[in-house]
Motif scaffolding. Structure first.
Motif, mmCIF file in Angstrom:
data_model
loop_
_atom_site.group_PDB
_atom_site.id
_atom_site.type_symbol
_atom_site.label_atom_id
_atom_site.label_comp_id
_atom_site.label_asym_id
_atom_site.label_seq_id
_atom_site.Cartn_x
_atom_site.Cartn_y
_atom_site.Cartn_z
ATOM 1 N N GLY A 74 -58.113 -46.282 -4.250
ATOM 2 C CA GLY A 74 -58.100 -47.002 -5.517
ATOM 3 C C GLY A 74 -58.363 -46.095 -6.716
ATOM 4 O O GLY A 74 -57.651 -46.154 -7.727
ATOM 5 N N ILE A 105 -53.190 -49.623 -5.886
ATOM 6 C CA ILE A 105 -54.376 -50.300 -6.423
ATOM 7 C C ILE A 105 -54.603 -51.625 -5.697
ATOM 8 O O ILE A 105 -55.745 -51.990 -5.384
ATOM 9 C CB ILE A 105 -54.250 -50.497 -7.945
ATOM 10 C CG1 ILE A 105 -54.578 -49.170 -8.654
ATOM 11 C CG2 ILE A 105 -55.172 -51.615 -8.451
ATOM 12 C CD1 ILE A 105 -54.411 -49.174 -10.145
ATOM 13 N N TYR A 108 -55.886 -50.995 -2.209
ATOM 14 C CA TYR A 108 -57.325 -50.727 -2.309
ATOM 15 C C TYR A 108 -58.127 -52.029 -2.436
ATOM 16 O O TYR A 108 -59.098 -52.259 -1.700
ATOM 17 C CB TYR A 108 -57.612 -49.817 -3.507
ATOM 18 C CG TYR A 108 -58.862 -50.160 -4.277
ATOM 19 C CD1 TYR A 108 -60.124 -49.822 -3.784
ATOM 20 C CD2 TYR A 108 -58.790 -50.837 -5.495
ATOM 21 C CE1 TYR A 108 -61.278 -50.167 -4.487
ATOM 22 C CE2 TYR A 108 -59.920 -51.170 -6.196
ATOM 23 C CZ TYR A 108 -61.166 -50.842 -5.696
ATOM 24 O OH TYR A 108 -62.302 -51.182 -6.383
ATOM 25 N N GLY A 109 -57.720 -52.901 -3.359
ATOM 26 C CA GLY A 109 -58.474 -54.127 -3.596
ATOM 27 C C GLY A 109 -58.486 -55.051 -2.389
ATOM 28 O O GLY A 109 -59.543 -55.551 -1.983
ATOM 29 N N ASN A 180 -50.589 -53.055 -12.610
ATOM 30 C CA ASN A 180 -51.012 -53.925 -11.519
ATOM 31 C C ASN A 180 -49.979 -55.029 -11.361
ATOM 32 O O ASN A 180 -49.084 -55.195 -12.189
ATOM 33 C CB ASN A 180 -52.416 -54.495 -11.772
ATOM 34 C CG ASN A 180 -52.525 -55.170 -13.121
ATOM 35 O OD1 ASN A 180 -51.770 -56.079 -13.435
ATOM 36 N ND2 ASN A 180 -53.468 -54.711 -13.950
ATOM 37 N N VAL A 280 -61.389 -51.491 -10.543
ATOM 38 C CA VAL A 280 -61.019 -50.213 -9.928
ATOM 39 C C VAL A 280 -62.094 -49.147 -10.106
ATOM 40 O O VAL A 280 -62.112 -48.166 -9.374
ATOM 41 C CB VAL A 280 -59.677 -49.703 -10.518
ATOM 42 C CG1 VAL A 280 -59.085 -48.611 -9.646
ATOM 43 C CG2 VAL A 280 -58.667 -50.827 -10.655
#
Length: 314
Positions: A74, A105, A108-109, A180, A280
């Motif tokens: 991330g 991203i 990662y989340g 995003n 992030v």
């Protein structure tokens, strides 16, 4: 059938302005670089400590091992381009690079959500079913859990973005400070009905399921802790669980606030950008500190790891 606009596709996008004054460009660049290096260093420290310390080769720490990997993904998706744009004062980004940044991203989340859910299940078994712990969380089952976490994560996010690439991007102004999924979705032309349905389904899986797992497991843990006659065991269990809950809440509150502000078409642009950046930045920065400081076994192994490796360089 997907209907596309006749507009020409856009190859270069423009990210929202950072609004950094000229006198603050270099301080901002230095601060951002240091923050990124700190995030990478502390997450690598946790990662390497768990790998080399045989004492930590337990299900809880093997699951925790995945968290710094996700956090580094991330942070690396965000910081290099952000730092480049600060120092060059250039907020343009190629469309493919924007989609790539958004993809990683979201991996990662989603990864963090699912890893924390797996860790909550581990704590549930350890506290509520201690006699069955080693028979449930065997090495094979642990590998299956980790594989499932990453497979669901990557496959769902990747398929979501693959569907998005079927549409033409015909607008150039990204409403956020980085790329995003919600901000990129606002740039496309065409009928998005089926895509929105899949997006809702994806959100239910990657946001709703982890939330339900964590609520269920921690309610069960809380009930077990209240019933136990061992005050020391109760304290240790609650301390461990509070760490997980704190990390999960930081991520969940920021993620949901960003999502709601995007969906509501709110005029609170500054607030939406702040929540978006915090998703992030804060978890990758706080996760290793929270686990390193609050988990005594991990903290002791980190100290031993640093002493051994720093001492060997002298």
């Amino acid at each position: 059938m997907i209907m596309l606009s006749n507009s020409s596709p856009v190859d270069i996008l423009s990210l929202s302005s950072l609004e950094v004054q000229s006198k603050y460009i270099y301080p901002s660049f230095i601060f951002g670089t240091l923050l990124y290096l700190i995030i990478v260093f502390f997450n690598l420290l946790v990662l390497l400590t768990i790998i080399v310390s045989k004492k930590l080769h337990k299900p809880m720490f093997i699951l925790l091992l995945n968290l710094p990997i996700s956090d580094i993904v991330g942070a690396t998706a965000l910081f290099p381009h952000l730092l480049f744009s600060i120092i060059t004062e250039n907020r343009h980004i190629p469309t493919k690079a924007c989609l790539t940044q958004a993809l990683f991203i979201h991996i990662y989340g989603t990864g963090n959500m699912m890893i924390l859910s797996a860790m909550a299940f581990d704590r549930y078994v350890a506290i509520c079913r201690p006699l069955n712990y080693h028979s449930i969380l065997t090495s094979k089952n642990l590998i299956r859990i980790i594989f499932l976490v990453w497979f669901i994560n990557v496959s769902m996010i990747f398929s979501l973005f693959m569907l998005l690439t079927q549409y033409k991007i015909c607008r150039a102004d990204v409403v956020d400070l980085f790329c995003n999924y919600p901000s990129v979705l606002k740039l496309v032309c065409g009928y998005l009905t089926w895509h929105n349905y899949y997006g809702i389904f994806t959100n239910i899986i990657i946001l709703g399921c982890p939330l339900m797992i964590i609520v269920f497991t921690y309610v069960q843990i809380l009930v077990t802790c209240i019933k136990t006659n061992n005050p020391d065991g109760r304290r240790k269990a609650l301390q461990t669980c509070c760490t997980h809950v704190l990390v999960f809440l930081v991520l969940q509150i920021n993620t949901n606030a960003t999502y709601i502000l995007h969906r509501s078409q709110s005029q609170l642009t500054l607030l939406r950008k702040a929540f978006g950046m915090s998703v992030v930045i804060f978890p990758p920065f706080l996760d290793p500190l929270i686990y390193g400081l609050n988990t005594r076994e991990l903290r002791q192994c980190i100290v031993m790891f640093l002493r051994r490796n720093v001492g060997s360089t002298k």
